[in-house]
Design a protein around this motif. Structure first.
Motif, PDB file in Angstrom:
ATOM      1  N   ALA A 128      43.305  45.762  32.226  1.00  0.00           N
ATOM      2  CA  ALA A 128      43.631  45.978  33.633  1.00  0.00           C
ATOM      3  C   ALA A 128      43.924  44.662  34.344  1.00  0.00           C
ATOM      4  O   ALA A 128      44.809  44.593  35.206  1.00  0.00           O
ATOM      5  N   GLN A 151      35.337  44.200  32.237  1.00  0.00           N
ATOM      6  CA  GLN A 151      35.665  45.560  32.677  1.00  0.00           C
ATOM      7  C   GLN A 151      34.521  46.152  33.492  1.00  0.00           C
ATOM      8  O   GLN A 151      34.748  46.809  34.504  1.00  0.00           O
ATOM      9  N   ASP A 155      34.518  47.657  37.318  1.00  0.00           N
ATOM     10  CA  ASP A 155      34.174  49.062  37.589  1.00  0.00           C
ATOM     11  C   ASP A 155      33.437  49.222  38.911  1.00  0.00           C
ATOM     12  O   ASP A 155      33.393  50.327  39.469  1.00  0.00           O
ATOM     13  N   SER A 158      35.863  49.747  44.361  1.00  0.00           N
ATOM     14  CA  SER A 158      36.490  50.953  44.909  1.00  0.00           C
ATOM     15  C   SER A 158      37.662  50.476  45.767  1.00  0.00           C
ATOM     16  O   SER A 158      37.779  49.271  46.026  1.00  0.00           O
ATOM     17  N   HIS A 181      44.049  49.227  43.092  1.00  0.00           N
ATOM     18  CA  HIS A 181      42.923  49.934  42.487  1.00  0.00           C
ATOM     19  C   HIS A 181      43.409  51.011  41.530  1.00  0.00           C
ATOM     20  O   HIS A 181      42.796  51.240  40.468  1.00  0.00           O
ATOM     21  N   ALA A 182      44.511  51.647  41.870  1.00  0.00           N
ATOM     22  CA  ALA A 182      45.082  52.653  40.964  1.00  0.00           C
ATOM     23  C   ALA A 182      45.533  52.008  39.650  1.00  0.00           C
ATOM     24  O   ALA A 182      45.411  52.615  38.580  1.00  0.00           O
ATOM     25  N   LEU A 185      42.525  51.621  37.427  1.00  0.00           N
ATOM     26  CA  LEU A 185      42.093  52.873  36.812  1.00  0.00           C
ATOM     27  C   LEU A 185      43.069  53.339  35.742  1.00  0.00           C
ATOM     28  O   LEU A 185      42.652  53.961  34.747  1.00  0.00           O
ATOM     29  N   ARG A 189      40.872  50.996  29.036  1.00  0.00           N
ATOM     30  CA  ARG A 189      39.548  50.425  29.244  1.00  0.00           C
ATOM     31  C   ARG A 189      39.379  49.164  28.395  1.00  0.00           C
ATOM     32  O   ARG A 189      39.848  49.072  27.260  1.00  0.00           O
TER      33      ARG A 189
END
Length: 378
Positions: A128, A151, A155, A158, A181-182, A185, A189
């Motif tokens: 990410a 990661q 997490d 938000s 943020h999208a 997600l 991972r």
């Protein structure tokens, strides 16, 4: 003879006692050349590639031997001095600028390599973070990785928490925190668990390297700008379109300020490798890429020429015509660089800045776009 101060001094004294006036050498810089020039000896630089070809003149074995190469250099200076050009030194000011410009470019190369290494590492342990922002070596990416090394740390974020954090670091990228943020997600991972901290140590080390390289590049860029402002030839190169500060300094440093080094414009284009090499055998004639060139000079000239087409209509037209004839991008840029080299050489020799109003080909192109005024009826 050792290459220390005493050894170099003995070398120069021995040459002078022997009545030597001219010296051939493969490398055109360093303490040996400095000592020879200080002794008022005429120095001829004969590149290693040329020496390699000259060996066959004295024997068919082609073996590499320093003593034999020394004999080849000395004999060539004795018999073919009319074909050689004495070495001309740039001023110390230009030599210092060249050192700064090349050092900055080397650091940029190291930064690219370190950025690629960090990206490859993150794609395995924290995908990410590798694609969250536009550039892996940007300040915001490095700041993010300094705070969220794994990661599991990311997490915690938000959309609201990410927005607050971005505000605290004065993020100005213009991408909505919800979109960022999208991306977090949507990415695969990364590594979690007990080994995540071990990978985080590698991430931290690579981030530190990139921060250091970026800081030193900025320091060198500032120094280059100061050196350029103080150089008497600065106006010539800063007047070129989209030359900027670092690019103008690089052109100045690689061309130098010893006017006698390039007595003709073709001598500049040939050494820069932007003039083609013509080979002919019988009825077969080929025009090919010139391999024997000063690669630093060629890269500086092509870098400038390739970007100049975005600000100069004449350059854009010349590039477009080259690509229309089937030339690929590097070939078209070399064609444009050769044309620019002629202009730069003239400005450099006359010690005048580039003036678009005095550029005949540019003005002709601009005037073609002007509507012809109707004749008044009389």
């Amino acid at each position: 003879m050792p290459h220390d101060a005493a050894g170099l001094k003995r070398m120069a004294a021995k040459l002078l006692r022997a009545g030597v006036e001219q010296v051939g050498i493969e490398r055109g810089d360093g303490p040996v050349v400095d000592t020879l020039m200080q002794a008022a000896l005429v120095v001829f630089v004969i590149p290693p590639g040329q020496v390699k070809n000259l060996r066959s003149r004295y024997g068919s074995a082609g073996n590499k031997d320093d003593r034999f190469d020394a004999y080849v250099l000395a004999d060539v200076v004795r018999t073919d001095v009319r074909r050689l050009r004495p070495m001309l030194y740039d001023s110390e000011q230009t030599t210092a600028l060249r050192g700064s410009v090349r050092a900055r470019r080397d650091l940029v190369t190291h930064r690219v390599a370190a950025a690629n290494q960090l990206r490859a590492h993150l794609q395995i342990v924290f995908p990410a973070a590798a694609t969250l922002f536009a550039d892996i070596d940007s300040a915001i990416t490095l700041t993010f990785l300094g705070r969220f090394t794994t990661q599991e740390a990311a997490d915690w974020l938000s959309p609201k928490r990410l927005a607050v954090w971005l505000g605290s670091v004065s993020y100005s990228g213009g991408v909505d925190p919800a979109v960022l943020h999208a991306r977090l997600l949507a990415a695969p991972r990364g590594v979690t668990g007990e080994y995540a901290s071990l990978h985080a140590a590698t991430t931290t080390a690579l981030v530190a390297v990139l921060r250091t390289l970026t800081a030193q590049i900025q320091i060198l860029a500032a120094s280059i700008g100061e050196q350029l402002d103080a150089h008497p030839d600065a106006a010539i190169f800063t007047s070129l379109p989209r030359s900027g500060s670092v690019r103008a300094a690089r052109l100045l440093a690689e061309i130098g300020d010893a006017r006698g080094r390039f007595p003709t414009r073709d001598s500049l284009t040939c050494l820069a490798g932007v003039a083609p090499s013509t080979r002919q055998s019988g009825k077969v004639k080929t025009v090919t890429f010139r391999w024997g060139a000063d690669k630093q000079l060629r890269d500086a000239l092509c870098d400038f020429a390739g970007d100049s087409r975005r600000a100069n209509p004449w350059a854009a037209d010349l590039y477009a015509k080259a690509t229309a004839r089937g030339c690929d991008h590097p070939h078209a840029v070399r064609i444009l660089a050769r044309a620019w080299a002629h202009i730069i050489w003239r400005c450099w020799q006359d010690n005048v800045p580039y003036n678009p109003a005095a550029h005949g080909a540019l003005q002709t192109l601009l005037n073609q776009d002007q509507p012809t005024a109707a004749r008044p009826r009389g």
